[in-house]
Design a protein around this motif. Structure first.
Motif, PDB file in Angstrom:
ATOM      1  N   ILE A  37       0.852  -1.184   0.000  1.00 22.49           N
ATOM      2  CA  ILE A  37       0.000   0.000   0.000  1.00 22.49           C
ATOM      3  C   ILE A  37       0.894   1.242   0.000  1.00 22.49           C
ATOM      4  CG2 ILE A  37      -1.920  -1.168   1.164  1.00 22.49           C
ATOM      5  CD1 ILE A  37      -1.034   0.106   3.797  1.00 22.49           C
ATOM      6  N   SER A  38       0.285   2.415  -0.009  1.00 24.57           N
ATOM      7  CA  SER A  38       1.058   3.661  -0.007  1.00 24.57           C
ATOM      8  C   SER A  38       1.368   4.106   1.427  1.00 24.57           C
ATOM      9  CB  SER A  38       0.287   4.761  -0.734  1.00 24.57           C
ATOM     10  OG  SER A  38      -0.852   5.136   0.024  1.00 24.57           O
ATOM     11  N   GLN A  41      -1.523   5.647   3.270  1.00 23.29           N
ATOM     12  CA  GLN A  41      -2.457   4.647   3.789  1.00 23.29           C
ATOM     13  C   GLN A  41      -1.967   4.096   5.132  1.00 23.29           C
ATOM     14  OE1 GLN A  41      -2.459   2.414   0.020  1.00 23.29           O
ATOM     15  NE2 GLN A  41      -4.700   2.423   0.174  1.00 23.29           N
TER      16      GLN A  41
END
Length: 131
Positions: A37-38, A41
């Protein structure tokens, strides 16, 4: 004047993840990469009151702890544990008058910070070498 006592608000699940991540010297970017994920996030996860069990299990594995460690994380117990480990293993630091251990929390914080910095430097070198 009225005597006020301030009750400490318990940490949310996200705050517990953040504290353990920082204590382990792991950056949000690294955790995000491992989770796929980023980084923003991960930041949002660390602001949540609750984290679903499947995600918590993944995070715990990456952080090298059990999900129960995250759920039961308590900063006071961690501080107590660190203080006792420090006093037990550093026997040369004693107060000669009482033969008791002398503990300087600022020195310990500086030592932990230095260890975290060294860990980050090592990780950065490993990442550079992988490219």
């Amino acid at each position: 004047m009225e005597d006020q006592t301030f009750a400490k608000k318990p940490l949310s699940m996200g705050q517990k993840v953040e504290r353990i991540r920082v204590f382990r010297g792991i950056k949000q970017e690294f955790l995000a990469n491992k989770l796929g994920i980023s980084q923003p996030q991960v930041s949002k996860i660390e602001q949540q009151d609750e984290i679903e069990d499947s995600l918590l299990n993944q995070i715990a594995e990456i952080l090298g702890v059990t999900p129960e460690t995250i759920k039961n994380f308590d900063e006071e117990n961690l501080t107590y544990h660190i203080n006792n480990q420090y006093n037990f293993y550093n026997t040369e630091i004693k107060d000669n008058a009482t033969n008791n251990f002398v503990f300087n929390p600022i020195e310990k914080i500086a030592e932990l910070y230095e260890r975290l910095l060294n860990s980050e430097r090592e990780k950065n070198e490993l990442l550079k070498n992988q490219r």
